[in-house]
Design a protein around this motif. Structure first.
Motif, PDB file in Angstrom:
ATOM      1  N   UNK A  84       0.835  -1.193   0.000  1.00  0.00           N
ATOM      2  CA  UNK A  84       0.000   0.000   0.000  1.00  0.00           C
ATOM      3  C   UNK A  84       0.869   1.241   0.000  1.00  0.00           C
ATOM      4  N   UNK A  85       0.561   2.177  -0.890  1.00  0.00           N
ATOM      5  CA  UNK A  85       1.294   3.451  -0.931  1.00  0.00           C
ATOM      6  C   UNK A  85       0.429   4.521  -0.302  1.00  0.00           C
ATOM      7  N   UNK A  86       0.985   5.197   0.714  1.00  0.00           N
ATOM      8  CA  UNK A  86       0.161   6.152   1.439  1.00  0.00           C
ATOM      9  C   UNK A  86       0.455   7.601   1.112  1.00  0.00           C
ATOM     10  N   UNK A  87       1.528   7.885   0.344  1.00  0.00           N
ATOM     11  CA  UNK A  87       1.864   9.302   0.126  1.00  0.00           C
ATOM     12  C   UNK A  87       0.759   9.979  -0.669  1.00  0.00           C
ATOM     13  N   UNK A  88       0.540  11.235  -0.325  1.00  0.00           N
ATOM     14  CA  UNK A  88      -0.489  11.996  -1.019  1.00  0.00           C
ATOM     15  C   UNK A  88       0.083  12.895  -2.104  1.00  0.00           C
ATOM     16  N   UNK A  89       1.419  13.007  -2.197  1.00  0.00           N
ATOM     17  CA  UNK A  89       2.009  13.850  -3.229  1.00  0.00           C
ATOM     18  C   UNK A  89       2.036  13.089  -4.536  1.00  0.00           C
ATOM     19  N   UNK A  90       1.824  13.804  -5.629  1.00  0.00           N
ATOM     20  CA  UNK A  90       1.908  13.146  -6.938  1.00  0.00           C
ATOM     21  C   UNK A  90       3.388  12.985  -7.285  1.00  0.00           C
ATOM     22  N   UNK A  91       3.712  12.086  -8.195  1.00  0.00           N
ATOM     23  CA  UNK A  91       5.138  11.885  -8.554  1.00  0.00           C
ATOM     24  C   UNK A  91       5.816  13.173  -9.025  1.00  0.00           C
ATOM     25  N   UNK A  92       5.055  14.008  -9.724  1.00  0.00           N
ATOM     26  CA  UNK A  92       5.641  15.273 -10.182  1.00  0.00           C
ATOM     27  C   UNK A  92       6.034  16.123  -8.982  1.00  0.00           C
ATOM     28  N   UNK A  93       5.121  16.171  -7.990  1.00  0.00           N
ATOM     29  CA  UNK A  93       5.416  16.982  -6.814  1.00  0.00           C
ATOM     30  C   UNK A  93       6.607  16.416  -6.067  1.00  0.00           C
ATOM     31  N   UNK A  94       6.644  15.092  -5.991  1.00  0.00           N
ATOM     32  CA  UNK A  94       7.770  14.466  -5.290  1.00  0.00           C
ATOM     33  C   UNK A  94       9.074  14.847  -5.969  1.00  0.00           C
ATOM     34  N   UNK A  95       9.061  14.759  -7.289  1.00  0.00           N
ATOM     35  CA  UNK A  95      10.278  15.102  -8.030  1.00  0.00           C
ATOM     36  C   UNK A  95      10.652  16.544  -7.761  1.00  0.00           C
ATOM     37  N   UNK A  96       9.613  17.416  -7.712  1.00  0.00           N
ATOM     38  CA  UNK A  96       9.887  18.836  -7.491  1.00  0.00           C
ATOM     39  C   UNK A  96      10.520  19.079  -6.131  1.00  0.00           C
ATOM     40  N   UNK A  97       9.899  18.400  -5.089  1.00  0.00           N
ATOM     41  CA  UNK A  97      10.456  18.612  -3.750  1.00  0.00           C
ATOM     42  C   UNK A  97      11.894  18.146  -3.679  1.00  0.00           C
ATOM     43  N   UNK A  98      12.140  17.019  -4.319  1.00  0.00           N
ATOM     44  CA  UNK A  98      13.500  16.487  -4.266  1.00  0.00           C
ATOM     45  C   UNK A  98      14.467  17.415  -4.973  1.00  0.00           C
ATOM     46  N   UNK A  99      14.028  17.956  -6.084  1.00  0.00           N
ATOM     47  CA  UNK A  99      14.941  18.829  -6.808  1.00  0.00           C
ATOM     48  C   UNK A  99      15.150  20.122  -6.030  1.00  0.00           C
ATOM     49  N   UNK A 100      14.081  20.606  -5.365  1.00  0.00           N
ATOM     50  CA  UNK A 100      14.233  21.797  -4.515  1.00  0.00           C
ATOM     51  C   UNK A 100      15.300  21.574  -3.479  1.00  0.00           C
ATOM     52  N   UNK A 101      15.179  20.390  -2.817  1.00  0.00           N
ATOM     53  CA  UNK A 101      16.137  20.095  -1.770  1.00  0.00           C
ATOM     54  C   UNK A 101      17.531  19.969  -2.346  1.00  0.00           C
ATOM     55  N   UNK A 102      17.619  19.323  -3.502  1.00  0.00           N
ATOM     56  CA  UNK A 102      18.938  19.145  -4.122  1.00  0.00           C
ATOM     57  C   UNK A 102      19.563  20.514  -4.428  1.00  0.00           C
ATOM     58  N   UNK A 103      18.717  21.435  -4.927  1.00  0.00           N
ATOM     59  CA  UNK A 103      19.209  22.781  -5.226  1.00  0.00           C
ATOM     60  C   UNK A 103      19.714  23.445  -3.966  1.00  0.00           C
TER      61      UNK A 103
END
Lengths: 189, 365
Positions: free
Chosen positions: A141-160
């Motif tokens: 079961x996957x419980x995250x509510x963020x869409x994959x696009x949002x996840x990618x965005x957050x990760x890239x934000x953090x990476x930046x």
């Protein structure tokens, strides 16, 4: 000799006593619960399928560490300063984006050890027990509510953010150290 | 008897050939008990499961058809489509013949049961003796099944079963000899005819007529009835005497290795046997096909109704004793094999002998 006849009488008599008991039971209404037409009432604190309320999850990883069979896998990413992730139901501000929260319910042993460490009581056991699937992978079961696009965005934000910090550090290390002001010798009055 | 004659005349009027009418009439007469047995088993399997469920405060099969009526049909279809497994070490000829023998032994008894005045499969003058002798067919059948299964549990079950059936034939025969002494006939139809009238003419109440001997017989008839019921219960391997097929002890006893249709044969023969011995007990002691209180057909002067009523009474008595057998199954724990033998040789046989002697004395005096 007397014992012989006593045995005979005893044997016959007890058979009839038994038959009377069984006959009475013919008319006792049956105690069978006709599942699935009738739903069984489950006890109050019973432990069935897990549920996670993602609004309250702060990504502390306590449930995943408590699980004895390692069926919970959590990945989080730090938020950049200035972002508002919202508050938990306790009123505390959240600081981590939860990018992956998977529970493999096939592995779960229903021990409830993940429920207790949760600071916000967002993971708990429900009373759902009829959740069979045809594929074993559907039981993850996957419980995250963020869409994959949002996840990618957050990760890239953090990476930046990390990259900026690293760049700042590198710049600070490369630049000459600031000159210390010479120790002024002052005449003692 | 009547049905045979009726069919013979019917076919003769169509074909004008004695041979054809004979063959057709005999075939139909021989098939009628088979139809009865199959219908009975269809009902009995479900009844056993339902009655046992009600006695244990549960419901029993209720999903296949309303109240589980089609359960036996479902069982039958399941058994028919199963693979027929014969293990490599099994003795093939014996393995294959055993279910046939067991079923024939149980079924051939139906030839002499008096279903009604109009129909008895075969009006043998030695009906009672034939019944006991032919039901001995199952003994080699069971032994073959146990031996050829090449399985120590089956073998144990089969040996115990052979010992059990053979030893319990003796009290059966002793009680039947008592009856023969009183009535002077072994023909089951004549026996049933003698108990005509009302229920006080039944053998268990001393037999027809109104003599001092009749009243003297009554306690001995009751004892004989109980002995006969218990020993026939043991003959059909029914709890509390079901050591040969003890479910919790020997997996399934002598029919462990059988699957599909062969197992269905054993299954069928167990229920056919149950009815056959219940019918025997009711024919000998409780008036066969006679009704306890006159016939409605006679009352309203519709004479062709009487044989149908008689058939109904016969089936009713047989089914009643079958239900009592099922009742006993869920009441009593299983007897150990030594207790079983002790019961037969130390209790049933001496009591049956004493019964025989006393009844003999009464008939002479």
């Amino acid at each position: 000799m007397k014992e012989y006849f006593q045995n005979v009488w005893y044997g016959l008599f007890t058979v009839f006593v038994g038959m009377k008991v069984t006959f009475k039971h013919l008319f006792v209404p049956s105690v069978t619960i006709q599942y699935p037409d009738v739903n069984i009432k489950l006890p109050e604190r019973e432990r069935n399928r897990l549920y996670v309320n993602m609004d309250d999850c702060i990504g502390c990883d306590q449930c995943s560490r408590a699980c004895p069979v390692s069926c919970i896998s959590i990945e989080t990413v730090k938020s950049i300063p200035g972002e508002d992730l919202g508050k938990t139901s306790n009123g505390k501000k959240k600081a981590l984006w939860v990018t992956k929260f998977d529970i493999d319910i096939a592995k779960c042993c229903f021990c409830q050890l993940c429920v207790f460490p949760c600071p916000t009581e967002c993971i708990y056991m429900t009373d759902v027990f009829e959740y069979s699937e045809y594929e074993r992978n559907s039981l993850v079961y996957n419980f995250v509510t963020l869409s994959p696009a949002e996840i990618a965005q957050k990760k890239s934000n953090f990476a930046k953010l990390e990259a900026e910090k690293a760049a700042q550090k590198a710049a600070a290390a490369a630049a000459p150290p600031p000159v210390k002001p010479a120790a002024k010798t002052e005449d003692k009055p | 008897m009547i049905i045979y004659d009726f069919l013979y005349n019917l076919v003769y009027s169509l074909f004008q050939s004695a041979l054809v009418s004979n063959i057709v009439a005999m075939t139909i007469c021989a098939a009628l008990p088979l139809i009865f047995v199959l219908t009975f088993v269809l009902w009995a399997v479900l009844a056993e499961r339902k009655v046992s469920a009600w006695m244990q405060d549960r419901v029993g099969p209720n999903r296949t058809g309303p109240h589980g009526i089609l359960q036996t049909v479902a069982d039958l279809i399941k058994l028919l489509q199963k693979e027929d497994i014969v293990a490599s070490e099994n003795d093939r000829p014996l393995f294959n013949i055993a279910p046939v023998l067991v079923f024939s032994g149980s079924y051939v008894v139906f030839a002499v049961l008096p279903f009604s005045f109009a129909f008895i499969g075969s009006n043998i003058d030695l009906g009672l003796i034939f019944l006991v002798a032919a039901s001995g067919f199952v003994v080699p059948g069971i032994l073959m099944a146990g031996w050829s299964s090449n399985n120590k549990y089956s073998l144990l079950g089969a040996m115990r079963s052979a010992a059990q059936i053979v030893s319990y034939e003796i009290p059966t025969l002793l009680v039947l000899v008592t009856i023969i002494m009183i009535t002077g006939t072994t023909n089951l139809r004549t026996l049933s005819e003698m108990q005509t009238g009302y229920f006080w003419n039944w053998m268990i109440f001393g037999g027809p007529g109104l003599s001092a001997a009749k009243f003297l017989f009554i306690p001995f008839m009751f004892i004989g009835f109980i002995i006969l019921y218990i020993s026939t219960l043991a003959e059909v391997n029914r709890t509390p005497f079901d050591i040969p097929e003890a479910e919790s002890e020997l997996v399934s006893g002598f029919h462990t290795e059988y699957s599909g249709m062969k197992f269905a044969m054993f299954f069928l023969s167990e229920y056919a046997n149950m009815f056959a011995v219940s019918a025997l007990v009711s024919a000998v002691f409780l008036g066969g096909y006679q009704s306890p209180f006159g016939y409605i057909g006679n009352l309203i002067h519709v004479t062709w109704l009487v044989p149908i009523e008689q058939f109904f009474w016969f089936a009713f008595k047989g089914v009643f004793f079958v239900l009592v057998q099922m009742w006993l199954r869920w009441t009593l724990p299983r007897l150990r094999v030594d207790q079983l033998m002790a019961l037969c040789w130390k209790y049933l046989i001496p009591i049956a002998f004493v019964n025989l002697i006393i009844v003999g004395l009464i008939t002479v005096l």
